[in-house]
Write a protein that holds these residues in place. Sequence first.
Motif, PDB file in Angstrom:
ATOM      1  N   SER B  38       0.909  -1.330  -0.047  1.00 58.31           N
ATOM      2  CA  SER B  38       0.026   0.155   0.089  1.00 58.31           C
ATOM      3  C   SER B  38       0.677   1.356  -0.245  1.00 58.31           C
ATOM      4  O   SER B  38       0.549   2.137  -0.851  1.00 58.31           O
ATOM      5  CB  SER B  38      -0.934   0.019   1.300  1.00 58.31           C
ATOM      6  OG  SER B  38      -1.902  -1.073   1.052  1.00 58.31           O
ATOM      7  N   LYS B  42       1.075   2.805  -3.713  1.00 55.49           N
ATOM      8  CA  LYS B  42      -0.018   3.767  -3.695  1.00 55.49           C
ATOM      9  C   LYS B  42       0.160   5.134  -3.077  1.00 55.49           C
ATOM     10  O   LYS B  42      -0.255   6.061  -3.665  1.00 55.49           O
ATOM     11  CB  LYS B  42      -1.234   3.212  -2.995  1.00 55.49           C
ATOM     12  CG  LYS B  42      -2.714   3.928  -3.038  1.00 55.49           C
ATOM     13  CD  LYS B  42      -3.692   3.370  -2.873  1.00 55.49           C
ATOM     14  CE  LYS B  42      -4.987   4.289  -3.043  1.00 55.49           C
ATOM     15  NZ  LYS B  42      -6.373   3.646  -3.352  1.00 55.49           N
ATOM     16  N   ASP B 213      -5.789   2.260   3.533  1.00 51.60           N
ATOM     17  CA  ASP B 213      -5.940   3.369   2.879  1.00 51.60           C
ATOM     18  C   ASP B 213      -6.922   4.456   3.629  1.00 51.60           C
ATOM     19  O   ASP B 213      -6.391   5.793   3.858  1.00 51.60           O
ATOM     20  CB  ASP B 213      -6.863   3.342   1.376  1.00 51.60           C
ATOM     21  CG  ASP B 213      -6.054   2.487   0.456  1.00 51.60           C
ATOM     22  OD1 ASP B 213      -5.047   2.371   0.591  1.00 51.60           O
ATOM     23  OD2 ASP B 213      -7.102   1.911  -0.364  1.00 51.60           O
TER      24      ASP B 213
END
Lengths: 312, 269
Positions: B38, B42, B213
Amino acid sequence: MADMEMRAVLAEQLKQMMQQDPKVVVIDADLAKASGTWGLRKDFPDRAIDVGIAEQNMVSIASGMASYGYKPFITSFTPFVSRRVCDQITLSSCYAKQPITIVGTDPGICAEINGGTHMGMEDIGVLRSIADIVIFEPVDTVQLKQALPIIAGLGKTVYIRLFRKKIDDVFGEDYKFDLFKADTIKEGKDVTIFCTGIMVQETVKAMDLLQKEGIDAEIINVHTIKPIDKETIVKSVAKTGCAVTAENHNIMGGLFSAVSEVLAMSMPTPVLPIGVPDTFGEVGKMPYLKQIYKMTAEDIVAKAKEVMKLKK
Amino acid sequence: MQREEICKIIREDTCKCIASIGVGHIGGCLSIVEILVSLYYKHMNIDPTNPHMAGRDRLVCSKGHAGPAVYATLANKGYFDKAELLTLNHSGTNLPSHCDMNKTIGIDMTTGSLGQGFSCAVGIALASKLDKDGAYIYTVIGDGESQEGQIWEAGMFAAQAKLDNLIAFTDYNKMQIDGNTDDVNSLEPLNKKWESFGWNVVVIDGHDFDQIDDAIANAKACKGKPTMIIANTIKGKGVKYIEDKGYGNHSMPMLWEDVEKYIEEIRRA
């Protein structure tokens, strides 16, 4: 006696360096007043930081800042920025190659009435075995003033073992400091006395007594104990044939060990130590402590005579 | 590629990396794969072609023994050749067990002596604030590591300094070398501890991308406080045999014939 305290010189030089270089930061651990760095907060509120009583955190924070291009100076009493933080200095700073400058104040017997708990008798020994560290013990305001900008620009982890109050200047205004070169204070032929820190002033006192006894001693200030100036040590002893070391530290691990290591490898020679005789400290003023640990000018003279008898 | 698929590759490469030397810290590597993927795929502002880019986001893997998982992630991001993963702990390698910023391209801080990396991350976050470069400093600490006093020294000061650019994860797999953390020296109540230290605290499933997230978004929205994301994880996640070893998987033998079976299982998932 010099006009300024050693810590005032530290603060003055730091202020100047912080003005010139936005990457210089100072970190304290609740002893900013003792270290003389308190006043920097007024001029540099963002770059004079106090992390509280957390020296391990202080060393690693400084190392993290070094990885961002900062040049941190951290301060506390000698034992709390040496034996307490040995692993942090080793890994966060030296092994990771993140240079910081560690200022340990009140070394050895200078801790006086703070007593045995606060007396760093072993800091040089503890830190000297860490690869790549530089260990520097200034003598006076003249030397300290010149040393600080050199250390800030060195790109190495440096431990400064700092007596923080007023002390006699040994060097004059014409003195030119070299971090990696020991200073010959007086040339002589009978015995070499290697001295560092507050024991330089004591050795200077011994110089007159030695002369009265007809002993022509060579006096060398080893201000940088690591890396040690092998060349000057060997060259002097080649001439004198014996040596005394004088340090405000346990005789194990400090200057005596460092000088003996050099001579054992290059020129086996009798060497005898003046220093704290492998014992803990205790409460007392410096004159008393020098007396009980046999660190006075008279003791230096006696030790010089003793070692001269060991010469071949 | 979806993060689920990337995680399979990272798990596979981590297993191979450790198998190249035959033994290693597989459990605590596999537990942080979703977090690493992640971050690197991202959330982090990074450029693998410019690993020293000024103002980049940084990751300090304070639980330095998770090096192989970080290396697998960095290699897949293109920081260095994937073939290098098979040199873990070999003589002269650039990939030691524990993260080393001077050996491995992309590693932001040397770690291995537990507790220190977290303080270093605090120092980095302070420096980034002084530089006003807008970077986020991420760090992953272990739950066993949280028994170190230095973690709490650093935690106290990060809150004092209002380091809202510091986003930390606790890999809360609840195991350490000598047993379950609750049996050795319990961290509970961990969320309350961090809250009482002045941190913004989010508790998540550390294998759930949406929760990761959301936690990072929450951290970035929180001003004036550092954030601790307590990620509940499974030590050895993704390979049943390793998971079943429990705390015995902290460091265990990884033989090629077994790793082939592990990889089949990872790919099937």
